[in-house]
Design an enzyme around this catalytic site. Structure first.
Site, PDB file in Angstrom:
ATOM      1  N   LYS A   1       8.812 -13.397 -10.784  1.00 53.86           N
ATOM      2  CA  LYS A   1       9.231 -12.396 -11.766  1.00 53.86           C
ATOM      3  C   LYS A   1      10.032 -13.054 -12.877  1.00 53.86           C
ATOM      4  O   LYS A   1      11.015 -13.760 -12.604  1.00 53.86           O
ATOM      5  CB  LYS A   1      10.097 -11.325 -11.077  1.00 53.86           C
ATOM      6  CG  LYS A   1       9.312 -10.443 -10.128  1.00 53.86           C
ATOM      7  CD  LYS A   1       8.428  -9.465 -10.884  1.00 53.86           C
ATOM      8  CE  LYS A   1       7.573  -8.660  -9.911  1.00 53.86           C
ATOM      9  NZ  LYS A   1       6.673  -7.752 -10.620  1.00 53.86           N
TER      10      LYS A   1
ATOM     11  N   ASP B   1       5.038 -13.000 -13.803  1.00 53.82           N
ATOM     12  CA  ASP B   1       4.962 -11.573 -14.131  1.00 53.82           C
ATOM     13  C   ASP B   1       6.209 -11.181 -14.910  1.00 53.82           C
ATOM     14  O   ASP B   1       7.305 -11.161 -14.369  1.00 53.82           O
ATOM     15  CB  ASP B   1       4.861 -10.753 -12.832  1.00 53.82           C
ATOM     16  CG  ASP B   1       4.641  -9.270 -13.094  1.00 53.82           C
ATOM     17  OD1 ASP B   1       4.645  -8.869 -14.282  1.00 53.82           O
ATOM     18  OD2 ASP B   1       4.472  -8.518 -12.115  1.00 53.82           O
TER      19      ASP B   1
ATOM     20  N   GLU C   1       1.330 -12.435 -16.343  1.00 57.54           N
ATOM     21  CA  GLU C   1       1.077 -11.001 -16.163  1.00 57.54           C
ATOM     22  C   GLU C   1       2.034 -10.154 -16.999  1.00 57.54           C
ATOM     23  O   GLU C   1       3.226 -10.442 -17.065  1.00 57.54           O
ATOM     24  CB  GLU C   1       1.257 -10.683 -14.674  1.00 57.54           C
ATOM     25  CG  GLU C   1       1.028  -9.239 -14.276  1.00 57.54           C
ATOM     26  CD  GLU C   1       1.018  -9.089 -12.753  1.00 57.54           C
ATOM     27  OE1 GLU C   1       0.507 -10.005 -12.059  1.00 57.54           O
ATOM     28  OE2 GLU C   1       1.531  -8.081 -12.247  1.00 57.54           O
TER      29      GLU C   1
ATOM     30  N   GLU D   1      -1.982  -2.871 -14.758  1.00 60.12           N
ATOM     31  CA  GLU D   1      -1.496  -2.034 -13.661  1.00 60.12           C
ATOM     32  C   GLU D   1      -1.051  -0.662 -14.153  1.00 60.12           C
ATOM     33  O   GLU D   1      -0.960   0.280 -13.372  1.00 60.12           O
ATOM     34  CB  GLU D   1      -0.347  -2.719 -12.906  1.00 60.12           C
ATOM     35  CG  GLU D   1       0.921  -2.869 -13.696  1.00 60.12           C
ATOM     36  CD  GLU D   1       1.965  -3.686 -12.943  1.00 60.12           C
ATOM     37  OE1 GLU D   1       2.892  -3.084 -12.408  1.00 60.12           O
ATOM     38  OE2 GLU D   1       1.835  -4.923 -12.881  1.00 60.12           O
TER      39      GLU D   1
ATOM     40  N   ASP E   1      -4.678  -0.658 -10.715  1.00 61.12           N
ATOM     41  CA  ASP E   1      -4.101  -0.250  -9.433  1.00 61.12           C
ATOM     42  C   ASP E   1      -4.914   0.945  -8.934  1.00 61.12           C
ATOM     43  O   ASP E   1      -5.026   1.953  -9.637  1.00 61.12           O
ATOM     44  CB  ASP E   1      -2.625   0.133  -9.614  1.00 61.12           C
ATOM     45  CG  ASP E   1      -1.947   0.353  -8.270  1.00 61.12           C
ATOM     46  OD1 ASP E   1      -2.469   1.169  -7.471  1.00 61.12           O
ATOM     47  OD2 ASP E   1      -0.916  -0.272  -8.007  1.00 61.12           O
TER      48      ASP E   1
ATOM     49  N   HIS F   1      -4.065  -4.588  -8.678  1.00 57.81           N
ATOM     50  CA  HIS F   1      -2.614  -4.516  -8.492  1.00 57.81           C
ATOM     51  C   HIS F   1      -2.328  -3.701  -7.235  1.00 57.81           C
ATOM     52  O   HIS F   1      -2.976  -2.676  -7.009  1.00 57.81           O
ATOM     53  CB  HIS F   1      -1.991  -3.832  -9.715  1.00 57.81           C
ATOM     54  CG  HIS F   1      -0.531  -3.561  -9.596  1.00 57.81           C
ATOM     55  ND1 HIS F   1      -0.020  -2.317  -9.250  1.00 57.81           N
ATOM     56  CD2 HIS F   1       0.536  -4.370  -9.758  1.00 57.81           C
ATOM     57  CE1 HIS F   1       1.305  -2.393  -9.236  1.00 57.81           C
ATOM     58  NE2 HIS F   1       1.670  -3.618  -9.537  1.00 57.81           N
TER      59      HIS F   1
ATOM     60  N   GLU G   1      -2.941  -8.985  -3.803  1.00 54.63           N
ATOM     61  CA  GLU G   1      -1.497  -8.934  -4.046  1.00 54.63           C
ATOM     62  C   GLU G   1      -0.802  -8.414  -2.799  1.00 54.63           C
ATOM     63  O   GLU G   1      -1.108  -7.324  -2.307  1.00 54.63           O
ATOM     64  CB  GLU G   1      -1.175  -8.040  -5.248  1.00 54.63           C
ATOM     65  CG  GLU G   1       0.326  -7.896  -5.451  1.00 54.63           C
ATOM     66  CD  GLU G   1       0.747  -7.451  -6.827  1.00 54.63           C
ATOM     67  OE1 GLU G   1      -0.075  -6.823  -7.529  1.00 54.63           O
ATOM     68  OE2 GLU G   1       1.897  -7.742  -7.209  1.00 54.63           O
TER      69      GLU G   1
HETATM   70 CA    CA Z   1       3.131  -6.623 -12.077  1.00 46.82          CA
END
Ligand code: CA
Length: 403
Positions: free
Chosen positions: A190, A218, A244, A270, A293, A320, A353
């Site tokens: 992240k 991400d 991402e 997503e 997603d 996602h 994921e």
């Molecule tokens: Ca994400």
């Protein structure tokens, strides 16, 4: 013909032992809206909606009114009825996340009715297992707040804000190396907290991982195009799998700029919805990898259509996944049917994921957990989503029942 008798939304919620944060917000709870569609003969199908659980649940009665009394197996007709019913005010967002939960539950029900897994009803599988990558590295505790405060102080006091980064964020480096030790072949970091501290963290993580473990980034749309391009160029030599959500999802022009302006493949989607939303992404070539997603984009029905569209545009697709075991089971069903694109003897395989952040009832809602072995997850063979729901666990974590 099995008729739909009832559609209910179970709002589940649990406090976290420690709040965690990503680039633009933080949470101290995990929640989910779990949808249950029941037929007149007592069969239940289960689905899940991503996003604010109570808001999703509030929309479920509107869809229930359209579907109760109808043939439970007419999935496409129900999808169109729900979408068309709220289309003028609900082409994206909550109307679609709520619809997704109903659609996934209808697919589960359809599979249970025929005694077959969803992947068989969708045309048969290309694989029976999938390599998982670990999602985690959220900012935890108050260390990151201290860091942000000290950075601000340094910035206005003439100091060097980035000198503070690594001592405060070492726990994230340790977390990623822990995933590699667990057997994951790739992990996602992240970022989106500030370009220079992110660059320092990425380099530290790559150095700790060595060259053989995949690393993706991400940003949770924490950047604008200028910052995203600067970061992508700065870490281009760190062998990054994808970058991402570099920028906000409603700005596809910035996505296009980031793709052109730096060399790391750009991923996103997503928070994109339906075939029409992804049509824009694909025709504008805004992303190298799309990440619908299933519990948001319009359910399994729509995710399959988006996957087929991505194939036609030569764009990779990696779903996602960020919910309970129900959403994970739905994702595994889609993973089974994603075609190799292009086919070859040893094709590029989609990766799963696998969220490792704290979630008190992620696996508890399933009678048997969907775990990984050395970074690999097997796709279930049972009917529907292939998992049994622990209804007592659903009741234990439930804070509201709608319908
Ligand atoms: Ca994400």
């Amino acid at each position: 013909m099995p008729r739909i008798a009832r559609i209910r939304a179970h709002v589940l919620e649990a406090p976290l032992s420690e709040p965690f944060a990503w680039s633009f917000t933080e949470t101290s709870t995990r929640g989910s809206c779990v949808v249950e569609v029941t037929t007149e003969d007592g069969l239940s199908g289960w689905g899940e909606c991503i996003g604010p659980a109570r808001l999703n649940a509030a929309l479920i009665p509107a869809y229930a009114r359209m579907l109760v009394g109808q043939d439970a197996l007419a999935v496409d007709r129900h999808w169109l009825a729900m979408y068309n019913g709220l289309r003028d005010q609900g082409m994206k967002g909550l109307a679609l996340t709520a619809l997704s939960g109903v659609d996934v539950a209808l697919w589960d029900l359809r599979g249970r009715h025929w005694g077959e897994p969803v992947w068989r009803l969708m045309g048969g599988r290309f694989r029976d297992r999938v390599a998982a990558y670990a999602t985690g590295t959220y900012r935890r505790g108050d260390g990151w707040r201290t860091l942000e405060a000290r950075r601000t102080e340094a910035r206005f006091g003439g100091g060097d804000p980035d000198a503070l980064t690594l001592e405060t964020l070492q726990y994230l480096v340790d977390e990623v190396t822990g995933y590699a030790a667990e057997g994951f072949r790739a992990a996602k970091l992240k970022i989106g907290f500030g370009v220079d501290q992110d660059i320092a963290l990425i380099r530290a993580v790559r150095e700790a991982l060595g060259p053989r473990i995949g690393l993706m980034l991400d940003a949770n749309h924490g950047y604008d195009a200028i910052d995203a391009i600067r970061l992508g160029r700065a870490v281009a030599d760190q062998d990054i799998g994808w970058f991402e959500e570099p920028v906000v999802p409603d700005d596809l022009d910035s996505y296009v700029e980031v793709r052109r302006g730096q060399p790391i493949p750009v991923a996103g989607g997503e928070t994109e919805f339906t075939r029409w939303g992804f049509r824009e992404v694909l025709t504008r070539r805004a992303m190298d990898i799309v990440q619908p997603d299933i519990c948001a984009c319009g359910g399994l029905s729509e995710a399959k259509k988006i996957a087929d569209m991505a194939t036609a545009f030569g764009v990779r697709l990696v779903p996602h996944v960020w919910g309970t075991g129900i959403g994970l089971a739905a994702a595994l069903q889609l993973h089974a049917v994603l075609p190799p694109s292009p086919p070859r003897h040893d094709p590029t395989e989609p990766v799963l994921e696998f969220d490792r952040s704290e979630h008190p009832f992620r696996q508890a809602v399933l009678a048997a957990p969907l775990e990984h072995q050395h970074g690999v997850v097997h796709i279930p063979d049972g009917p529907g989503l292939g998992v049994e729901i622990d209804v007592e666990a659903i009741a234990r974590w439930r804070v509201e029942l709608v319908g």
